[in-house]
Motif scaffolding. Structure first.
Motif, PDB file in Angstrom:
ATOM      1  N   VAL A  84       0.850  -1.185   0.000  1.00  0.00           N
ATOM      2  CA  VAL A  84       0.000   0.000   0.000  1.00  0.00           C
ATOM      3  C   VAL A  84       0.894   1.246   0.000  1.00  0.00           C
ATOM      4  N   THR A  85       0.653   2.134  -0.957  1.00  0.00           N
ATOM      5  CA  THR A  85       1.363   3.403  -1.028  1.00  0.00           C
ATOM      6  C   THR A  85       0.338   4.528  -1.193  1.00  0.00           C
ATOM      7  N   ARG A  86       0.751   5.742  -0.948  1.00  0.00           N
ATOM      8  CA  ARG A  86      -0.156   6.883  -1.104  1.00  0.00           C
ATOM      9  C   ARG A  86      -0.342   7.210  -2.584  1.00  0.00           C
ATOM     10  N   ARG A  87      -1.581   7.383  -2.979  1.00  0.00           N
ATOM     11  CA  ARG A  87      -1.882   7.744  -4.361  1.00  0.00           C
ATOM     12  C   ARG A  87      -1.411   9.176  -4.643  1.00  0.00           C
ATOM     13  N   HIS A  88      -0.904   9.388  -5.840  1.00  0.00           N
ATOM     14  CA  HIS A  88      -0.456  10.709  -6.297  1.00  0.00           C
ATOM     15  C   HIS A  88       0.736  11.235  -5.492  1.00  0.00           C
ATOM     16  N   ARG A  89       1.461  10.342  -4.831  1.00  0.00           N
ATOM     17  CA  ARG A  89       2.690  10.748  -4.129  1.00  0.00           C
ATOM     18  C   ARG A  89       3.832   9.891  -4.660  1.00  0.00           C
ATOM     19  N   GLU A  90       4.792  10.536  -5.269  1.00  0.00           N
ATOM     20  CA  GLU A  90       5.912   9.793  -5.840  1.00  0.00           C
ATOM     21  C   GLU A  90       6.789   9.235  -4.724  1.00  0.00           C
ATOM     22  N   LEU A  91       7.188   7.981  -4.877  1.00  0.00           N
ATOM     23  CA  LEU A  91       8.063   7.357  -3.889  1.00  0.00           C
ATOM     24  C   LEU A  91       9.470   7.939  -3.983  1.00  0.00           C
TER      25      LEU A  91
ATOM     26  N   PRO B 201      13.578   7.619  -4.033  1.00  0.00           N
ATOM     27  CA  PRO B 201      14.406   6.586  -4.652  1.00  0.00           C
ATOM     28  C   PRO B 201      14.626   5.375  -3.741  1.00  0.00           C
ATOM     29  N   ALA B 202      14.806   5.618  -2.440  1.00  0.00           N
ATOM     30  CA  ALA B 202      15.019   4.505  -1.512  1.00  0.00           C
ATOM     31  C   ALA B 202      13.789   3.608  -1.453  1.00  0.00           C
ATOM     32  N   ALA B 203      12.592   4.216  -1.391  1.00  0.00           N
ATOM     33  CA  ALA B 203      11.363   3.423  -1.326  1.00  0.00           C
ATOM     34  C   ALA B 203      11.082   2.729  -2.649  1.00  0.00           C
ATOM     35  N   ALA B 204      11.317   3.414  -3.764  1.00  0.00           N
ATOM     36  CA  ALA B 204      11.101   2.802  -5.072  1.00  0.00           C
ATOM     37  C   ALA B 204      12.026   1.600  -5.267  1.00  0.00           C
ATOM     38  N   GLY B 205      13.257   1.710  -4.756  1.00  0.00           N
ATOM     39  CA  GLY B 205      14.187   0.581  -4.843  1.00  0.00           C
ATOM     40  C   GLY B 205      13.706  -0.616  -4.055  1.00  0.00           C
ATOM     41  N   PHE B 206      13.095  -0.362  -2.883  1.00  0.00           N
ATOM     42  CA  PHE B 206      12.579  -1.470  -2.087  1.00  0.00           C
ATOM     43  C   PHE B 206      11.400  -2.142  -2.785  1.00  0.00           C
ATOM     44  N   VAL B 207      10.518  -1.348  -3.386  1.00  0.00           N
ATOM     45  CA  VAL B 207       9.382  -1.910  -4.104  1.00  0.00           C
ATOM     46  C   VAL B 207       9.855  -2.816  -5.240  1.00  0.00           C
ATOM     47  N   GLU B 208      10.920  -2.397  -5.906  1.00  0.00           N
ATOM     48  CA  GLU B 208      11.470  -3.215  -6.996  1.00  0.00           C
ATOM     49  C   GLU B 208      11.981  -4.548  -6.472  1.00  0.00           C
ATOM     50  N   VAL B 209      12.716  -4.510  -5.368  1.00  0.00           N
ATOM     51  CA  VAL B 209      13.236  -5.761  -4.786  1.00  0.00           C
ATOM     52  C   VAL B 209      12.084  -6.636  -4.299  1.00  0.00           C
ATOM     53  N   LEU B 210      11.092  -6.006  -3.691  1.00  0.00           N
ATOM     54  CA  LEU B 210       9.934  -6.752  -3.194  1.00  0.00           C
ATOM     55  C   LEU B 210       9.206  -7.468  -4.330  1.00  0.00           C
ATOM     56  N   GLY B 211       9.047  -6.791  -5.452  1.00  0.00           N
ATOM     57  CA  GLY B 211       8.373  -7.391  -6.590  1.00  0.00           C
ATOM     58  C   GLY B 211       9.127  -8.561  -7.175  1.00  0.00           C
ATOM     59  N   GLU B 212      10.461  -8.514  -7.093  1.00  0.00           N
ATOM     60  CA  GLU B 212      11.266  -9.596  -7.649  1.00  0.00           C
ATOM     61  C   GLU B 212      11.143 -10.888  -6.847  1.00  0.00           C
ATOM     62  N   GLY B 213      10.942 -10.762  -5.524  1.00  0.00           N
ATOM     63  CA  GLY B 213      10.949 -11.968  -4.693  1.00  0.00           C
ATOM     64  C   GLY B 213       9.640 -12.331  -4.055  1.00  0.00           C
ATOM     65  N   ALA B 214       8.571 -11.518  -4.263  1.00  0.00           N
ATOM     66  CA  ALA B 214       7.304 -11.777  -3.561  1.00  0.00           C
ATOM     67  C   ALA B 214       6.642 -13.033  -4.069  1.00  0.00           C
ATOM     68  N   PRO B 215       6.144 -13.890  -3.143  1.00  0.00           N
ATOM     69  CA  PRO B 215       5.374 -15.055  -3.571  1.00  0.00           C
ATOM     70  C   PRO B 215       4.055 -14.622  -4.163  1.00  0.00           C
ATOM     71  N   ARG B 216       3.477 -15.444  -4.979  1.00  0.00           N
ATOM     72  CA  ARG B 216       2.199 -15.112  -5.603  1.00  0.00           C
ATOM     73  C   ARG B 216       1.053 -15.641  -4.757  1.00  0.00           C
ATOM     74  N   SER B 217      -0.006 -14.812  -4.633  1.00  0.00           N
ATOM     75  CA  SER B 217      -1.176 -15.200  -3.852  1.00  0.00           C
ATOM     76  C   SER B 217      -1.848 -16.404  -4.483  1.00  0.00           C
TER      77      SER B 217
END
Length: 315
Positions: free
Chosen positions: A290-297, A299-315
């Motif tokens: 969950v992130t805030r709409r219309h608020r740009e992340l 660089p540190a947060a955007a980098g974490f989201v990228e890493v999270l997406g690479e390793g997250a299990p699928r529901s």
């Protein structure tokens, strides 16, 4: 009463508001006292009074009601206080982004998470992230979803691994489903319920429970499941959102608790807790990013989201 403001554009009105006025509004929102707010900003009370009057004249509305022992914001004042707070938070993020662009990924990453996201989502992602970006200072808050969403709304965390709850509009957030898993009942090793044959839901209500505070999705759905099963007995409940407190209390007593299956499996591997052999009629929504709409992340947060997406299990 301040005069009605002329019909100016947002840009023109914003140009008339000074940075010191926004700082004063934010301080008054915290202090509810003009003298303390002025002292905190290093200005005299008359200067603060003048700044506030000028802000009210610019906007054409009263922002505070003067009381005998302080000040209370009007409805318009509350709106402007929130704006001032968001502006300060956004300026801090902008500074971090400038620093990151100048010297590589660094700065702050403020994560909020529910306990159930820790084993399968947050822990592996954060470990991988820190290997890639050791100069980023990470802070982690673990709480229930309703608490985390309130912090996210105020800009006090960058992103949340949790669930949308009542009172938080989907229009305010960007959500991405990450993990859905069953909830299980857990007790200490050697608990009498572990050897009971034909364990049923009504056996559970006779024991003391550790549950998350009211407002959390897990608590609401557990209580709803008991009602649907016709079980209306008043439970002996100890409330806490702390996983550490929950496990310590379980080890020291005959209490029971509910955990996501992955978290329960983690403590079972450590020999701390055991899962009761009972399928709970309890469905909790998937954990989301969950992130805030219309608020740009940042660089540190955007980098974490990228890493999270690479390793997250699928529901």
């Amino acid at each position: 009463m301040p005069r009605s403001a002329p019909a100016l554009s947002d840009a023109a009105l914003l140009a008339r508001l000074r940075t010191r006025q926004l700082l004063l509004l934010e301080a008054l929102g915290r202090e509810r006292n003009l003298g303390r707010a002025a002292a905190g900003l290093g200005m005299s009370q008359p200067a603060a009074t003048k700044l506030l009057q000028q802000a009210e004249e610019t906007l054409g509305v009263p922002l505070f009601t003067r009381l005998a022992r302080g000040m209370e914001p009007t409805a318009s004042g509350e709106v402007l206080i929130r704006f001032a707070r968001h502006a300060l938070v956004d300026f801090g993020l902008a500074r971090e982004q400038v620093a990151a662009l100048r010297s590589g990924l660094r700065g702050r990453l403020r994560l909020g998470s529910v306990p159930g996201a820790l084993p399968q989502l947050l822990a592996p992602a954060l470990a991988a992230y820190k290997r890639q970006h050791p100069r980023v200072a990470v802070s982690l808050l673990v709480e229930t979803s309703d608490v985390m969403l309130a912090l996210l709304e105020r800009g006090e965390v960058d992103l949340v691994l949790g669930r949308l709850t009542e009172g938080h509009a989907e229009d305010d957030f960007e959500v991405q489903p990450l993990l859905g898993e069953p909830q299980v009942a857990v007790v200490r090793s050697g608990h009498p319920l572990l050897v009971k044959e034909g364990l049923a839901l009504d056996d559970l209500v006779r024991w003391p429970w550790i549950l998350q505070p009211p407002g959390s999705p897990q608590r609401s759905r557990f209580e709803a499941a008991l009602r649907e099963a016709g079980l209306h007995a008043r439970l002996d409940i100890t409330e806490t959102a702390s996983t550490v407190a929950t496990t310590v209390l379980l080890e020291a007593s005959d209490m029971a608790a509910i955990m996501p299956a992955s978290l329960a499996a983690h403590y079972a591997r450590l020999g701390v807790l055991q899962v009761l052999p009972l399928e709970l009629p309890l469905r909790v929504p998937s954990i989301h990013l969950v992130t805030r709409r219309h608020r740009e992340l940042s660089p540190a947060a955007a980098g974490f989201v990228e890493v999270l997406g690479e390793g997250a299990p699928r529901s």
